[in-house]
Each structure stands twice: as C-alpha cells, then as structure tokens.
Design a protein around this motif. Structure first.
Motif, PDB file in Angstrom:
ATOM      1  N   ALA A 183      10.026  -2.084   4.390  1.00 11.40           N
ATOM      2  CA  ALA A 183      10.462  -3.484   4.423  1.00 11.40           C
ATOM      3  C   ALA A 183      11.340  -3.756   5.638  1.00 11.40           C
ATOM      4  N   ALA A 184      12.120  -2.771   6.062  1.00  8.23           N
ATOM      5  CA  ALA A 184      13.016  -2.956   7.208  1.00  8.23           C
ATOM      6  C   ALA A 184      12.212  -3.006   8.503  1.00  8.23           C
ATOM      7  N   PRO A 185      12.691  -3.761   9.501  1.00  7.07           N
ATOM      8  CA  PRO A 185      11.992  -3.807  10.792  1.00  7.07           C
ATOM      9  C   PRO A 185      11.921  -2.421  11.418  1.00  7.07           C
ATOM     10  N   PRO A 186      10.912  -2.179  12.237  1.00  6.55           N
ATOM     11  CA  PRO A 186      10.808  -0.851  12.851  1.00  6.55           C
ATOM     12  C   PRO A 186      11.949  -0.609  13.834  1.00  6.55           C
ATOM     13  N   PRO A 187      12.448   0.613  13.917  1.00  8.82           N
ATOM     14  CA  PRO A 187      13.459   0.948  14.930  1.00  8.82           C
ATOM     15  C   PRO A 187      12.836   0.930  16.324  1.00  8.82           C
ATOM     16  N   PRO A 188      13.646   1.087  17.376  1.00  6.22           N
ATOM     17  CA  PRO A 188      13.111   0.987  18.743  1.00  6.22           C
ATOM     18  C   PRO A 188      11.921   1.901  19.014  1.00  6.22           C
ATOM     19  N   ARG A 189      11.892   3.088  18.438  1.00  6.54           N
ATOM     20  CA  ARG A 189      10.776   4.021  18.673  1.00  6.54           C
ATOM     21  C   ARG A 189       9.702   3.911  17.598  1.00  6.54           C
ATOM     22  N   GLY A 190       9.818   2.926  16.736  1.00  8.83           N
ATOM     23  CA  GLY A 190       8.840   2.759  15.668  1.00  8.83           C
ATOM     24  C   GLY A 190       9.225   3.542  14.420  1.00  8.83           C
ATOM     25  N   TRP A 191       8.606   3.166  13.311  1.00  7.72           N
ATOM     26  CA  TRP A 191       8.875   3.901  12.071  1.00  7.72           C
ATOM     27  C   TRP A 191       8.369   5.341  12.194  1.00  7.72           C
ATOM     28  N   PRO A 192       9.168   6.310  11.756  1.00  7.31           N
ATOM     29  CA  PRO A 192       8.621   7.665  11.647  1.00  7.31           C
ATOM     30  C   PRO A 192       7.558   7.687  10.542  1.00  7.31           C
ATOM     31  N   VAL A 193       6.681   8.674  10.575  1.00  5.31           N
ATOM     32  CA  VAL A 193       5.493   8.662   9.724  1.00  5.31           C
ATOM     33  C   VAL A 193       5.399   9.930   8.883  1.00  5.31           C
ATOM     34  N   ILE A 194       5.086   9.743   7.614  1.00  2.00           N
ATOM     35  CA  ILE A 194       4.650  10.827   6.739  1.00  2.00           C
ATOM     36  C   ILE A 194       3.146  10.676   6.563  1.00  2.00           C
ATOM     37  N   SER A 195       2.379  11.670   7.018  1.00  3.20           N
ATOM     38  CA  SER A 195       0.928  11.672   6.784  1.00  3.20           C
ATOM     39  C   SER A 195       0.678  12.548   5.569  1.00  3.20           C
ATOM     40  N   TRP A 196       0.368  11.883   4.450  1.00  9.05           N
ATOM     41  CA  TRP A 196       0.280  12.574   3.161  1.00  9.05           C
ATOM     42  C   TRP A 196      -1.132  13.076   2.895  1.00  9.05           C
ATOM     43  N   ALA A 197      -1.216  14.341   2.477  1.00 15.66           N
ATOM     44  CA  ALA A 197      -2.483  14.973   2.099  1.00 15.66           C
ATOM     45  C   ALA A 197      -2.462  15.204   0.585  1.00 15.66           C
ATOM     46  N   HIS A 198      -3.376  14.574  -0.130  1.00 19.46           N
ATOM     47  CA  HIS A 198      -3.311  14.580  -1.585  1.00 19.46           C
ATOM     48  C   HIS A 198      -3.867  15.869  -2.184  1.00 19.46           C
ATOM     49  N   GLY A 199      -3.460  16.125  -3.420  1.00 18.48           N
ATOM     50  CA  GLY A 199      -3.984  17.251  -4.175  1.00 18.48           C
ATOM     51  C   GLY A 199      -5.337  16.925  -4.779  1.00 18.48           C
ATOM     52  N   THR A 200      -5.817  17.815  -5.624  1.00 12.62           N
ATOM     53  CA  THR A 200      -7.166  17.711  -6.176  1.00 12.62           C
ATOM     54  C   THR A 200      -7.315  16.478  -7.050  1.00 12.62           C
ATOM     55  N   THR A 201      -8.205  15.579  -6.652  1.00 16.29           N
ATOM     56  CA  THR A 201      -8.558  14.433  -7.492  1.00 16.29           C
ATOM     57  C   THR A 201     -10.001  14.514  -7.968  1.00 16.29           C
ATOM     58  N   GLY A 202     -10.828  15.283  -7.262  1.00 12.18           N
ATOM     59  CA  GLY A 202     -12.241  15.398  -7.580  1.00 12.18           C
ATOM     60  C   GLY A 202     -13.056  15.293  -6.310  1.00 12.18           C
ATOM     61  N   THR A 203     -14.382  15.302  -6.449  1.00 13.44           N
ATOM     62  CA  THR A 203     -15.252  15.230  -5.274  1.00 13.44           C
ATOM     63  C   THR A 203     -16.133  13.985  -5.258  1.00 13.44           C
ATOM     64  N   ALA A 204     -16.074  13.163  -6.297  1.00 13.67           N
ATOM     65  CA  ALA A 204     -16.877  11.937  -6.346  1.00 13.67           C
ATOM     66  C   ALA A 204     -16.152  10.798  -5.622  1.00 13.67           C
ATOM     67  N   ASP A 205     -16.898   9.793  -5.188  1.00  9.99           N
ATOM     68  CA  ASP A 205     -16.306   8.674  -4.453  1.00  9.99           C
ATOM     69  C   ASP A 205     -15.202   7.971  -5.233  1.00  9.99           C
ATOM     70  N   ALA A 206     -15.366   7.885  -6.556  1.00  9.28           N
ATOM     71  CA  ALA A 206     -14.374   7.177  -7.375  1.00  9.28           C
ATOM     72  C   ALA A 206     -13.012   7.851  -7.354  1.00  9.28           C
ATOM     73  N   CYS A 207     -12.957   9.101  -6.858  1.00 14.12           N
ATOM     74  CA  CYS A 207     -11.713   9.868  -6.879  1.00 14.12           C
ATOM     75  C   CYS A 207     -10.859   9.644  -5.642  1.00 14.12           C
ATOM     76  N   ALA A 208     -11.305   8.803  -4.711  1.00 10.42           N
ATOM     77  CA  ALA A 208     -10.515   8.518  -3.508  1.00 10.42           C
ATOM     78  C   ALA A 208      -9.197   7.858  -3.903  1.00 10.42           C
ATOM     79  N   PRO A 209      -8.048   8.393  -3.485  1.00  7.30           N
ATOM     80  CA  PRO A 209      -6.775   7.783  -3.860  1.00  7.30           C
ATOM     81  C   PRO A 209      -6.631   6.328  -3.461  1.00  7.30           C
ATOM     82  N   SER A 210      -7.248   5.911  -2.348  1.00  4.56           N
ATOM     83  CA  SER A 210      -7.109   4.515  -1.929  1.00  4.56           C
ATOM     84  C   SER A 210      -7.741   3.559  -2.924  1.00  4.56           C
TER      85      SER A 210
END
Length: 393
Positions: A83-110
């Motif tokens: 919610a806060a505006p980005p700092p001068p160098r931009g927001w730092p980023v967490i690139s999250w890798a999810h655990g096991t949800t399955g292998t079918a399309d319906a299991c995509a976290p998004s």
C-alpha cells in the motif's frame, strides 16, 4: 477448466501476433510476442479481489520463461504490491515458490479461491506472504510450468522451477515500474527445492538474486522413491507417502516422456494417477487414504530411467551462489529433519554461505509461520549488507 482454456487461447493469439500492445480500457497490459522470451510480459490483468489483504493491488500476469531444456514456455503468476509508495529504488521483492498443490491446471495458486481445490494450503501460505507485503515488499508468485498453462507440470524439476521463479521478477518489473531490482527467492517444500535451485550458480538473471530462503525443502534423496515403496510395501509408511507418488510420477513423465508411469505401477495404483491428472493434492490424499496396496510398482517394472531422472533433481548436488537460509521443523513428517540435516551438510561442502535454523515441535506447515521472524531478520541483514555468517563456517 475455463481458466485453462483461456490460457490456451491466449497462447494461440500470441503465436500469431494478434494481441494488442499497450493498455486496454479494461486494465489489461499486453506486449506482442511471436514466442515468449524469458522474463517477457505477455499480459497483466488487475484482479478485483486480493488474496493478500495488505496489498494495494494484485495482478495476474502471463510471462515468458524456459523449461529445463531451455525451450520457451508461457507461465502465469501473481504480483502483489504494498500500500505504501515505492521507495527510491523500488519495492524489494519476494519471489515465492509454492509447495505441492498438485499437477492439474486447477491446482495453480493464482486460481485459488476460498473453497478451491488447493485452498487448504494456498490460503495458509497467503497469511504468511501478507506479512511480507505489510512490511513493504512486493510479492510475486509463480504458478510454475504447466499449472494453468499449456503443457504438463514437471513436478520437482528444479531447473524449470527456478527459471519461473527468476523470470517472474523480470516480468513483474515490466508490469509495475515501482518494483525494484532487490529480490529474494523464497519457497516451501517443493518450493524450498525451487529456491535452492534459484540460488545455484547455474541459474542467473540480469537482475541478480540477493539471497534465498528454503523452508522444509523437498527433493533430497528423491531417487530412493522406488526402493522405499518396494521395501515397505503394505506398511503405514507407504500409506503416509503414497499421496506424493502421483505428482512424482506425473512430473517425471512431463519432464521425460520416455518414462511411462502407467506401465511402472501396479494395477491398483493406476487410479491414483488418474486422480492426480485431474485433481489437486487434497484429492490425491483422499484417494490414497482409501488404498492399502500390497505393492506399488510392478514386479517387472524397469525403474532405472525414473530413478536416474529423480537423482538429477536432488538439490544436494548444487553449488549455491548467494547467502541461503534453510528452515526446518523437528516434527515434519513429510520433509524429515534428519534428511534436511544431511542436505545442509552436503550444501555446506560447496558453499560457506548456508545458514540453518530448526524449530522444535513444528510440523510441515507450521514451520511457515514459526520461521517467519528468522526469515525476516535474514532478509533484512542481507539488504543492509550484513549477511549472517553461515552455519558452515
């Protein structure tokens, strides 16, 4: 199903260059692509709901990455900004890798929603990730190769996972100029393995990774799968491990079509593979709980190719190129502490930048919340130029 069809249509449109460039009045940003290149942004659609309540906005993006053979693929994921505006160098980023949800399309976290087929896990993870957004981090979450997009999901393929973890950061910076270059790979279980592969020297980016956090990382000694199931057939240990057989086999087939999963397993196990092809991990777990197989693999199954492939995905062989924190619970029945102890020891032989923390009484999912303060301190220290001394030193 509709989401999968939509992604297939999108990919077809991209292939013939029919997508519009720029931003549409509906809030969709698209760039024309004849074939997706790594880190390219194909589309960004602002979502009308937020999985992470502290985020100012969230977008579903489609971006280019590469599979383990360096072939171009299309991947989906989400971008959540503070919610806060980005700092001068931009927001730092967490690139999250999810655990096991399955292998079918319906299991995509998004695609997750309350009551969705993977919500019992994804909803829990979102509570932890919301803390990072509240602390001023942009959080990007890849779905991985083949989850919600064309092709199959090569479960536990470390290179494919790491490519998608790296490339979503590049694509997110194209989608939102407030996102900075200061980024960290972080993941749990299957995603812990992905974070380790992202930290390896072989996986690089024009936006260098600062550090990695691997929580209860999977994949260690996964090549012993066949040996385990054959030696313990009919025991409670097999019953507990059976839900992970389906994604392991289907993922191996996705990465190496020469592996014929249905020809390897006993007849009574084939229905479990069918559940895995259409359902998510909770569905597989329920199906496995009803089984009491006396054997898992056929007596005449040629398991050499499967074992060789799985051995190639063991993270213990990696040389880590950035500071890495490994987090583990003592009561984890899925990724056991003794195995993670061994994994850390083997990683330390190739890198002195590995730190290790253990949480008494924490189970596989509990360690997510219990380890959060240590993960925050680790990331803060790296950003301040004070990476903690590794456990190996």
């Amino acid at each position: 199903m509709l989401r999968s069809v939509a992604n297939h249509v999108l990919t077809a449109l991209l292939a013939v260059g029919l997508t519009a460039s720029g931003c549409s009045s509906g809030g969709v940003r698209q760039e024309p692509e004849l074939a997706p290149t790594r880190g390219s942004l194909s589309s960004a659609v602002e979502l009308d709901h937020r999985r992470l309540p502290s985020a100012r906005s969230e977008a579903l993006i489609t971006y280019g990455s590469a599979n383990a053979r360096d072939e171009p693929i299309t991947v989906t994921g989400t971008v959540s900004v503070p919610a806060a505006p980005p700092p001068p160098r931009g927001w730092p980023v967490i690139s999250w890798a999810h655990g096991t949800t399955g292998t079918a399309d319906a299991c995509a976290p998004s695609a997750d929603r309350p009551g969705g087929p993977a919500h019992s896990y994804v909803g829990l993870v979102d509570q932890v990730l919301d803390r990072w957004v509240a602390a001023g981090y942009a959080v990007v979450q890849t779905d991985y190769e083949g989850l919600g997009t064309p092709g199959e999901h090569p479960y536990l393929n470390g290179v494919s996972e790491a490519n998608t973890v790296v490339d979503i950061v590049r694509a997110a910076r194209r989608a939102n100029p407030g996102i900075g270059a200061d980024w960290f790979a972080m993941g749990h279980s299957q995603g812990g393995q992905a974070a380790l592969f992202a930290a390896a020297e072989r996986v690089r980016s024009e936006v260098p990774l600062r550090a990695a956090v691997a929580i209860a990382p999977g994949g260690f000694q996964v090549d012993r799968t066949a040996e385990f199931f054959r030696a313990r057939a009919g025991t409670p240990e097999v019953t507990a491990a059976l839900p992970f057989l389906s994604p392991l086999l289907l993922g191996a087939v996705a990465a190496d079509p020469g592996i014929a999963a249905d020809e390897l397993v006993a007849d009574e196990i084939r229905p479990l593979l069918e559940v895995g092809r259409t359902g998510c991990q909770d569905d597989v777990r329920e199906a496995a709980a009803r089984m009491r197989p006396q054997r898992v693999f056929r007596d005449d199954a040629e398991l050499g190719p499967l074992t060789a492939y799985l051995r190639s995905q063991d993270p213990s062989r990696l040389a880590l190129g950035v500071p890495t924190l490994v987090l583990q619970g003592t009561d984890d029945a899925l990724v056991g502490k003794p195995g993670t102890d061994q994994l850390v020891g083997m990683l330390c032989r190739r890198s002195a930048q590995v730190s290790y923390r253990v949480y008494d009484g924490a189970e596989h999912r509990q360690v997510l919340a219990e380890s959060l303060p240590d993960a925050e301190r680790f990331v803060d220290a790296v950003r301040a130029g004070r990476p903690p001394a590794g456990t190996c030193t």
